[in-house]
Scaffold this motif. Structure first.
Motif, PDB file in Angstrom:
ATOM      1  N   UNK A 275       0.813  -1.219   0.000  1.00 26.61           N
ATOM      2  CA  UNK A 275       0.000   0.000   0.000  1.00 26.61           C
ATOM      3  C   UNK A 275       0.847   1.270   0.000  1.00 26.61           C
ATOM      4  N   UNK A 276       1.923   1.373   0.809  1.00 29.46           N
ATOM      5  CA  UNK A 276       2.768   2.585   0.736  1.00 29.46           C
ATOM      6  C   UNK A 276       3.404   2.781  -0.630  1.00 29.46           C
ATOM      7  N   UNK A 277       3.766   1.680  -1.309  1.00 31.60           N
ATOM      8  CA  UNK A 277       4.348   1.824  -2.643  1.00 31.60           C
ATOM      9  C   UNK A 277       3.315   2.358  -3.627  1.00 31.60           C
ATOM     10  N   UNK A 278       2.063   1.938  -3.493  1.00 28.05           N
ATOM     11  CA  UNK A 278       1.011   2.490  -4.356  1.00 28.05           C
ATOM     12  C   UNK A 278       0.849   3.987  -4.103  1.00 28.05           C
ATOM     13  N   UNK A 279       0.988   4.389  -2.865  1.00 22.23           N
ATOM     14  CA  UNK A 279       0.885   5.811  -2.553  1.00 22.23           C
ATOM     15  C   UNK A 279       2.029   6.593  -3.193  1.00 22.23           C
ATOM     16  N   UNK A 280       3.237   6.020  -3.150  1.00 22.06           N
ATOM     17  CA  UNK A 280       4.387   6.664  -3.792  1.00 22.06           C
ATOM     18  C   UNK A 280       4.145   6.783  -5.301  1.00 22.06           C
ATOM     19  N   UNK A 281       3.652   5.708  -5.915  1.00 21.84           N
ATOM     20  CA  UNK A 281       3.411   5.716  -7.363  1.00 21.84           C
ATOM     21  C   UNK A 281       2.343   6.732  -7.742  1.00 21.84           C
ATOM     22  N   UNK A 282       1.244   6.763  -6.996  1.00 27.34           N
ATOM     23  CA  UNK A 282       0.166   7.700  -7.317  1.00 27.34           C
ATOM     24  C   UNK A 282       0.626   9.146  -7.179  1.00 27.34           C
ATOM     25  N   UNK A 283       1.396   9.431  -6.129  1.00 28.70           N
ATOM     26  CA  UNK A 283       1.888  10.798  -5.953  1.00 28.70           C
ATOM     27  C   UNK A 283       2.846  11.184  -7.076  1.00 28.70           C
ATOM     28  N   UNK A 284       3.748  10.268  -7.436  1.00 25.90           N
ATOM     29  CA  UNK A 284       4.687  10.556  -8.522  1.00 25.90           C
ATOM     30  C   UNK A 284       3.958  10.767  -9.834  1.00 25.90           C
ATOM     31  N   UNK A 285       2.923   9.947 -10.110  1.00 22.85           N
ATOM     32  CA  UNK A 285       2.160  10.114 -11.346  1.00 22.85           C
ATOM     33  C   UNK A 285       1.383  11.434 -11.337  1.00 22.85           C
ATOM     34  N   UNK A 286       0.857  11.815 -10.182  1.00 21.62           N
ATOM     35  CA  UNK A 286       0.100  13.064 -10.093  1.00 21.62           C
ATOM     36  C   UNK A 286       1.020  14.268 -10.285  1.00 21.62           C
ATOM     37  N   UNK A 287       2.211  14.210  -9.731  1.00 21.88           N
ATOM     38  CA  UNK A 287       3.155  15.314  -9.883  1.00 21.88           C
ATOM     39  C   UNK A 287       3.627  15.413 -11.334  1.00 21.88           C
ATOM     40  N   UNK A 288       3.924  14.248 -11.941  1.00 25.13           N
ATOM     41  CA  UNK A 288       4.422  14.266 -13.320  1.00 25.13           C
ATOM     42  C   UNK A 288       3.349  14.708 -14.300  1.00 25.13           C
ATOM     43  N   UNK A 289       2.074  14.402 -14.006  1.00 21.89           N
ATOM     44  CA  UNK A 289       1.014  14.749 -14.930  1.00 21.89           C
ATOM     45  C   UNK A 289       0.379  16.098 -14.708  1.00 21.89           C
ATOM     46  N   UNK A 290       0.769  16.793 -13.645  1.00 23.76           N
ATOM     47  CA  UNK A 290       0.174  18.093 -13.367  1.00 23.76           C
ATOM     48  C   UNK A 290       0.853  19.176 -14.181  1.00 23.76           C
ATOM     49  N   UNK A 291       0.155  20.258 -14.529  1.00 25.00           N
ATOM     50  CA  UNK A 291       0.787  21.376 -15.238  1.00 25.00           C
ATOM     51  C   UNK A 291       1.900  21.987 -14.412  1.00 25.00           C
ATOM     52  N   UNK A 292       2.798  22.685 -15.101  1.00 25.96           N
ATOM     53  CA  UNK A 292       3.946  23.274 -14.415  1.00 25.96           C
ATOM     54  C   UNK A 292       3.514  24.293 -13.375  1.00 25.96           C
ATOM     55  N   UNK A 293       2.393  24.990 -13.637  1.00 23.54           N
ATOM     56  CA  UNK A 293       1.939  26.003 -12.687  1.00 23.54           C
ATOM     57  C   UNK A 293       1.472  25.391 -11.378  1.00 23.54           C
ATOM     58  N   UNK A 294       1.000  24.138 -11.424  1.00 25.20           N
ATOM     59  CA  UNK A 294       0.512  23.503 -10.208  1.00 25.20           C
ATOM     60  C   UNK A 294       1.632  22.896  -9.386  1.00 25.20           C
ATOM     61  N   UNK A 295       2.804  22.741  -9.950  1.00 27.26           N
ATOM     62  CA  UNK A 295       3.894  22.102  -9.228  1.00 27.26           C
ATOM     63  C   UNK A 295       4.466  22.988  -8.133  1.00 27.26           C
ATOM     64  N   UNK A 296       4.106  24.279  -8.136  1.00 28.06           N
ATOM     65  CA  UNK A 296       4.600  25.158  -7.081  1.00 28.06           C
ATOM     66  C   UNK A 296       3.915  24.864  -5.766  1.00 28.06           C
ATOM     67  N   UNK A 297       2.894  24.014  -5.776  1.00 31.43           N
ATOM     68  CA  UNK A 297       2.254  23.629  -4.527  1.00 31.43           C
ATOM     69  C   UNK A 297       3.155  22.735  -3.699  1.00 31.43           C
TER      70      UNK A 297
END
Length: 399
Positions: free
Chosen positions: A126-148
């Protein structure tokens, strides 16, 4: 078929359990068979020792077949065979019962073990799935949203998964600082580099427009303006290249056919001066992205076909259409023969086919690099092939 890590772990747990169960069942069978054989022999010996002795006055003993025996060796041998047969039947029945019931029990317990293994593997991963989902969300978000500055921030014991999550958080934090620094650098460079060039151009033009300006001054001014113009194109290309390498933040539906028509009308005069025919075949090809950057793609490809076209009665063909669910832009041009092994280098910054780096160069050497960067930022691909008669055929594919 590709199995997930959870499925592989479950199969590993279940397989090891079944192997261990089969080994245990085999050992049990061997020990049970050995003990049963020893017990059967002991029972047979005991029963034979209890037969009546050879006494003429002893009462005859009734056999299962209704016969009597006393001291008759033939009857005693038959009794021994009957006892051995009963022992073998008892042995076979016991072994069959052991194997059958043991296999059923092993199957039931093995299935239960696989189910528990699936649940445990899911909990562990389960923690590895959380790492994967977060990495995918960061990689797929627009550059403007990455400042969060989104982080995994995994809580729990200090184990391997926790170390992996913390390492990922550290990497993302450093990338955020790098992206922020790049954006600040581009903004500062845009101002600091353009201002002196604009000032230099104004000073040269003022000097050239003086009434007392000699022909030498006018010629020098023209040369300086050419140098200044080339530097402006170079700086504009570098800033655009830096911008296009970032994620596209503002996306909107764009029809490549409209862009092709607009760009060809802008370059019509340059094509006429160079005596080059521009042919267009613009069908509807809708994609999503930044309209200004996509316009720059078409403009760079068209200008590349015009400025590097050395053939007599040269031509450039620009076409766009929708094909297999993609928006496709194709630009072909006549010109010098390009070796296939030279094509990859043309997409690198400051690389030209003729290695032209003088002041009168036709471009800054960034045209195709900018095209490739913009297309990649839009999730597309760009390919180039050399034509046998000379020139290039470039294909841009966008979602």
């Amino acid at each position: 078929m590709r199995l997930s890590l959870r499925a592989r772990l479950t199969l590993t747990y279940g397989g090891l359990f079944l192997v261990a169960g089969v080994v245990l069942l085999g050992v049990t069978y061997a020990l049970f068979n050995q003990d049963l054989s020893r017990s059967g022999t002991k029972i047979l010996t005991t029963r034979m020792s209890q037969l009546p002795p050879g006494d003429p006055t002893a009462a005859p003993t009734q056999t299962p077949q209704g016969r009597v025996f006393g001291d008759d060796p033939a009857l005693m041998g038959e009794a021994e065979r009957l006892a051995r047969k009963q022992r073998e039947e008892l042995h076979d029945a016991a072994v069959t019962s052991l194997i059958t019931q043991g296999s059923i029990a092993l199957g039931v317990v093995g299935g239960a073990a696989a189910g528990f293994g699936w649940l445990i593997a899911g909990r562990v991963l389960a923690p590895l799935h959380r790492v994967t989902e977060t990495a995918r969300r960061i990689a797929g978000s627009p550059a403007a949203d990455r400042v969060l500055h989104e982080r995994i921030a995994l809580e729990g014991p200090r184990d391997e998964v926790k170390e992996l999550a913390d390492t990922f958080d550290t990497m993302v934090e450093r990338l955020d600082r790098s992206f922020d620094g790049q954006r600040r650098f581009v903004a500062n460079a845009s101002h600091e580099l353009r201002t002196p060039l604009t000032l230099g151009r104004a000073l040269v033009e003022v000097a050239m427009h003086r009434e007392s300006a000699s022909p030498d001054v006018l010629q020098l001014g023209e040369t300086l303006l050419q140098i200044n113009s080339r530097h402006e194109r170079l700086i504009t290309g570098l800033l655009l290249l830096a911008r296009s390498e970032n994620e596209i933040t503002a996306r909107a539906p764009v029809d490549l056919a409209d862009i092709v028509g607009h760009v060809t009308s802008q370059t019509a005069r340059e094509a006429k001066d160079a005596d080059i025919t521009v042919e267009t075949d613009a069908a509807e090809a809708v994609t999503t992205g930044d309209a200004l950057l996509l316009e720059r793609v078409v403009q760079n490809l068209l200008e590349n076909g015009l400025r590097h076209n050395t053939a007599e009665s040269g031509w450039v063909k620009v076409a766009c259409r929708t094909r297999a669910g993609h928006a496709v832009l194709e630009v072909s041009n006549s010109g010098p023969i390009v070796p296939p092994y030279e094509i990859p280098a043309l997409f690198e910054p400051f690389r030209r086919l003729d290695n032209d780096r003088i002041v009168t160069a036709k471009g800054a050497g960034l045209g195709l690099s900018i095209v490739q960067s913009i297309v990649r930022a839009h999730g597309g691909t760009v390919t180039a092939t050399s034509r046998e008669s000379g020139g290039l055929h470039i294909t841009v594919t966008l979602p």
